[in-house]
Design a protein around this motif. Sequence first.
Motif, PDB file in Angstrom:
ATOM      1  N   THR A  65      -0.314  -1.923 -12.869  1.00 48.19           N
ATOM      2  CA  THR A  65      -0.478  -1.936 -14.321  1.00 48.19           C
ATOM      3  C   THR A  65      -1.933  -1.701 -14.705  1.00 48.19           C
ATOM      4  OG1 THR A  65       1.377  -3.480 -14.569  1.00 48.19           O
ATOM      5  CG2 THR A  65      -0.148  -3.303 -16.413  1.00 48.19           C
ATOM      6  N   ALA A  66      -2.858  -2.238 -13.919  1.00 44.21           N
ATOM      7  CA  ALA A  66      -4.278  -2.066 -14.211  1.00 44.21           C
ATOM      8  C   ALA A  66      -4.787  -0.689 -13.792  1.00 44.21           C
ATOM      9  CB  ALA A  66      -5.081  -3.158 -13.511  1.00 44.21           C
ATOM     10  N   ALA A  67      -4.473  -0.249 -12.582  1.00 39.22           N
ATOM     11  CA  ALA A  67      -5.110   0.963 -12.060  1.00 39.22           C
ATOM     12  C   ALA A  67      -4.178   1.824 -11.220  1.00 39.22           C
ATOM     13  CB  ALA A  67      -6.345   0.576 -11.246  1.00 39.22           C
ATOM     14  N   GLY A  68      -2.882   1.678 -11.371  1.00 40.23           N
ATOM     15  CA  GLY A  68      -1.954   2.498 -10.603  1.00 40.23           C
ATOM     16  C   GLY A  68      -1.955   3.945 -11.058  1.00 40.23           C
ATOM     17  N   GLY A  69      -1.739   4.847 -10.122  1.00 38.88           N
ATOM     18  CA  GLY A  69      -1.647   6.259 -10.462  1.00 38.88           C
ATOM     19  C   GLY A  69      -0.365   6.554 -11.212  1.00 38.88           C
ATOM     20  N   VAL A 127      -6.288   2.636 -16.030  1.00 35.16           N
ATOM     21  CA  VAL A 127      -7.312   3.535 -15.476  1.00 35.16           C
ATOM     22  C   VAL A 127      -6.774   4.081 -14.144  1.00 35.16           C
ATOM     23  CG1 VAL A 127      -9.410   2.710 -16.588  1.00 35.16           C
ATOM     24  CG2 VAL A 127      -8.466   1.424 -14.684  1.00 35.16           C
ATOM     25  N   PRO A 128      -5.867   5.054 -14.205  1.00 29.57           N
ATOM     26  CA  PRO A 128      -5.169   5.519 -12.998  1.00 29.57           C
ATOM     27  C   PRO A 128      -6.057   6.145 -11.937  1.00 29.57           C
ATOM     28  CG  PRO A 128      -4.698   6.955 -14.867  1.00 29.57           C
ATOM     29  CD  PRO A 128      -5.401   5.765 -15.411  1.00 29.57           C
ATOM     30  N   SER A 129      -7.260   6.569 -12.297  1.00 29.06           N
ATOM     31  CA  SER A 129      -8.155   7.172 -11.307  1.00 29.06           C
ATOM     32  C   SER A 129      -9.133   6.174 -10.702  1.00 29.06           C
ATOM     33  CB  SER A 129      -8.935   8.331 -11.948  1.00 29.06           C
ATOM     34  OG  SER A 129      -8.068   9.355 -12.376  1.00 29.06           O
ATOM     35  N   ALA A 130      -9.052   4.917 -11.127  1.00 27.43           N
ATOM     36  CA  ALA A 130      -9.963   3.898 -10.615  1.00 27.43           C
ATOM     37  C   ALA A 130      -9.551   3.474  -9.203  1.00 27.43           C
ATOM     38  CB  ALA A 130      -9.980   2.698 -11.545  1.00 27.43           C
ATOM     39  N   ARG A 131     -10.474   2.849  -8.512  1.00 26.85           N
ATOM     40  CA  ARG A 131     -10.204   2.293  -7.174  1.00 26.85           C
ATOM     41  C   ARG A 131      -9.741   0.841  -7.322  1.00 26.85           C
ATOM     42  NH1 ARG A 131     -12.333   6.478  -3.752  1.00 26.85           N
ATOM     43  NH2 ARG A 131     -13.533   7.823  -5.156  1.00 26.85           N
ATOM     44  N   ILE A 132      -9.098   0.352  -6.264  1.00 33.75           N
ATOM     45  CA  ILE A 132      -8.566  -1.016  -6.282  1.00 33.75           C
ATOM     46  C   ILE A 132      -9.083  -1.779  -5.071  1.00 33.75           C
ATOM     47  CG2 ILE A 132      -6.479  -2.424  -6.140  1.00 33.75           C
ATOM     48  CD1 ILE A 132      -4.978  -0.160  -7.527  1.00 33.75           C
ATOM     49  N   ALA A 133      -9.560  -2.985  -5.329  1.00 31.93           N
ATOM     50  CA  ALA A 133      -9.936  -3.913  -4.265  1.00 31.93           C
ATOM     51  C   ALA A 133      -9.038  -5.142  -4.391  1.00 31.93           C
ATOM     52  CB  ALA A 133     -11.402  -4.310  -4.381  1.00 31.93           C
ATOM     53  N   PRO A 164       0.796  -1.237   0.000  1.00 36.13           N
ATOM     54  CA  PRO A 164       0.000   0.000   0.000  1.00 36.13           C
ATOM     55  C   PRO A 164       0.825   1.282   0.000  1.00 36.13           C
ATOM     56  CG  PRO A 164      -0.066  -1.036   2.163  1.00 36.13           C
ATOM     57  CD  PRO A 164       0.611  -2.011   1.243  1.00 36.13           C
ATOM     58  N   GLU A 165       2.075   1.224   0.466  1.00 38.56           N
ATOM     59  CA  GLU A 165       2.897   2.434   0.519  1.00 38.56           C
ATOM     60  C   GLU A 165       3.446   2.856  -0.844  1.00 38.56           C
ATOM     61  OE1 GLU A 165       2.793   0.480   4.453  1.00 38.56           O
ATOM     62  OE2 GLU A 165       3.402  -0.198   2.457  1.00 38.56           O
ATOM     63  N   SER A 166       3.283   2.015  -1.869  1.00 37.65           N
ATOM     64  CA  SER A 166       3.771   2.367  -3.193  1.00 37.65           C
ATOM     65  C   SER A 166       3.103   3.655  -3.663  1.00 37.65           C
ATOM     66  CB  SER A 166       3.478   1.239  -4.188  1.00 37.65           C
ATOM     67  OG  SER A 166       3.745   1.650  -5.511  1.00 37.65           O
ATOM     68  N   GLU A 167       3.887   4.517  -4.316  1.00 41.12           N
ATOM     69  CA  GLU A 167       3.363   5.793  -4.786  1.00 41.12           C
ATOM     70  C   GLU A 167       2.257   5.591  -5.819  1.00 41.12           C
ATOM     71  OE1 GLU A 167       2.938   9.829  -4.693  1.00 41.12           O
ATOM     72  OE2 GLU A 167       4.141   8.532  -3.377  1.00 41.12           O
ATOM     73  N   SER A 168       2.222   4.442  -6.456  1.00 43.37           N
ATOM     74  CA  SER A 168       1.160   4.147  -7.426  1.00 43.37           C
ATOM     75  C   SER A 168      -0.219   4.141  -6.783  1.00 43.37           C
ATOM     76  CB  SER A 168       1.407   2.791  -8.089  1.00 43.37           C
ATOM     77  OG  SER A 168       2.583   2.796  -8.856  1.00 43.37           O
ATOM     78  N   PHE A 169      -0.269   3.963  -5.461  1.00 43.29           N
ATOM     79  CA  PHE A 169      -1.549   3.833  -4.769  1.00 43.29           C
ATOM     80  C   PHE A 169      -1.810   4.994  -3.814  1.00 43.29           C
ATOM     81  CE2 PHE A 169       0.309  -0.537  -5.265  1.00 43.29           C
ATOM     82  CZ  PHE A 169      -0.313  -0.792  -6.481  1.00 43.29           C
ATOM     83  N   ASN A 170      -1.152   6.110  -4.055  1.00 48.07           N
ATOM     84  CA  ASN A 170      -1.391   7.326  -3.277  1.00 48.07           C
ATOM     85  C   ASN A 170      -2.831   7.790  -3.524  1.00 48.07           C
ATOM     86  OD1 ASN A 170      -1.464  10.139  -2.469  1.00 48.07           O
ATOM     87  ND2 ASN A 170       0.776  10.048  -2.404  1.00 48.07           N
ATOM     88  N   ASP A 171      -3.546   8.123  -2.461  1.00 49.12           N
ATOM     89  CA  ASP A 171      -4.962   8.494  -2.615  1.00 49.12           C
ATOM     90  C   ASP A 171      -5.199   9.999  -2.572  1.00 49.12           C
ATOM     91  OD1 ASP A 171      -4.517   8.994   0.051  1.00 49.12           O
ATOM     92  OD2 ASP A 171      -6.343   7.994   0.751  1.00 49.12           O
ATOM     93  N   ALA A 172      -4.153  10.786  -2.785  1.00 52.15           N
ATOM     94  CA  ALA A 172      -4.317  12.240  -2.803  1.00 52.15           C
ATOM     95  C   ALA A 172      -5.322  12.637  -3.884  1.00 52.15           C
ATOM     96  CB  ALA A 172      -2.974  12.918  -3.062  1.00 52.15           C
ATOM     97  N   GLY A 173      -6.323  13.433  -3.502  1.00 50.63           N
ATOM     98  CA  GLY A 173      -7.334  13.889  -4.448  1.00 50.63           C
ATOM     99  C   GLY A 173      -8.522  12.959  -4.585  1.00 50.63           C
ATOM    100  N   PHE A 174      -8.476  11.791  -3.945  1.00 47.61           N
ATOM    101  CA  PHE A 174      -9.595  10.854  -4.006  1.00 47.61           C
ATOM    102  C   PHE A 174     -10.597  11.137  -2.893  1.00 47.61           C
ATOM    103  CE2 PHE A 174      -6.606   8.517  -6.579  1.00 47.61           C
ATOM    104  CZ  PHE A 174      -7.394   7.760  -7.438  1.00 47.61           C
TER     105      PHE A 174
END
Length: 462
Positions: free
Chosen positions: A215-219, A238-244, A149-159
């Motif tokens: 690759t699928a939804a990373g920012g 889809v970088p603005s999508a959510r991930i489950a 979760p700490e990867s910058e690809s999953f930063n939730d800034a602006g969400f």
Amino acid sequence: MMASKISPDPFCLLLLSSLIITCPLLGSSTVSQDDRKSYIVYMGDRPKSELSASSLHLNMLQEVTGSNFSSKSLLHSFKRTFNGFVVKLSEGEVEKLAAMSSVVSVFPNRKKKLHTTRSWDFMGFPQEVQRTTVESNIIVGVLDSGIWPESESFNDAGFGPPPIKWKGSCQVSSNFSCNNKIIGAKYYRSDGIFYQSDVKSPRDSNGHGTHTASTAAGGSVSMASLYGLAMGTARGGVPSARIAVYKVCWSDGCWDADILAAFDDAIADGVDIISISIGFPEPRDYFNDSIAIGAFHAIKYGILTSNSGGNEGPGLATISNISPWSLSVAASTIDRKFLTKVLLGNNKTYEGVSINTFDLQNVMYPLIYGGDAPNITGNFNSSYSRFCFLNSLDPALVKGKIVLCDALGSGREPFFAGAAGVVMQDEGAKDVAKSFPLPFSYLGTREGGNILSYMNSTSNYL
């Protein structure tokens, strides 16, 4: 004698840092005596005439070059799905060829610049594509080995908060928590057996799940690289999508029971699409395949499952996920390669495949064939040591040297034996670059055979 002090004699070898070369990659060519350079000639669809593509291309070249014509200048003909060829031309010949009515374009055979997570660029999906607010309501369910979760690809800034339709949950633990980007995370282990390397949470312990999720939804992450390799912008489709996240893979693999449980949850949780890069080495009957079953029930709820085709290619009939109600995606289709150069003492260079993050700083090291360094005290002979099997090498013979092995392995044995580097050769596919614990290059048998012949013909060893 220390290896770093060995002079560059004829029986030495140097591994240079990895390079990335983009397609078309047709082998390196030496500079000719004239001003000809390599060009791509693109001609559109396949020719409909009775004349073969190669003959057609040669006739065109003869018309353009006249008395300077040489069939050796034609390096390669494209003829299976489209029409074109690769050829050495002078600037004047380029102009004449480009003016022909049957030619669409002529352009230099270039080496492209370094990029990272290039899949979407390769598919023609630009970074500048206009996004809509709807994208942040898309939920991608990822069945894999978890996520970091700490990867910058999953930063939730602006969400903002998760979409109202989301019905899932997050298994929070001392080492894991969700955010407004990773809105859900669960892990599954039906037999309750965990091993030392397993992390009992949705956290990813091997990187595979983190990679597929990004690759699928990373920012978008600029200046991403692996120790400077493949520098570029990493982003998801889809970088603005959510991930489950649904963690179903552990150190011993991914079990059917856990996969089906994850499918069941993901469908009920309200994901919009499921991504799963898991499969058997060969296809299974639909009713005996957990992925096919899970994907079938997902599509009944309007949820498409995107799964990997398999890792057994590039041979024919090697796709393992084949259910008609899911989308199977090919692996390793990309227009770049990670190459590591091998330079011999006679200045001949060979290019092998590997992700080499080591820098030997232009120091020349002696080379030794694995078959000449058996661990006799361990009851090994050259039949084993030539393949660099575990414990088969004599550390006293290979320490500080670069070992030539006759098969692709993990590189652990040369590493533990104290080798300075490894060159491995076999007939396997060179379509995937891997990383190893020491400087490494993976060559074909032709290149490896040339190196071995050079070693056998050279008496000056140290």
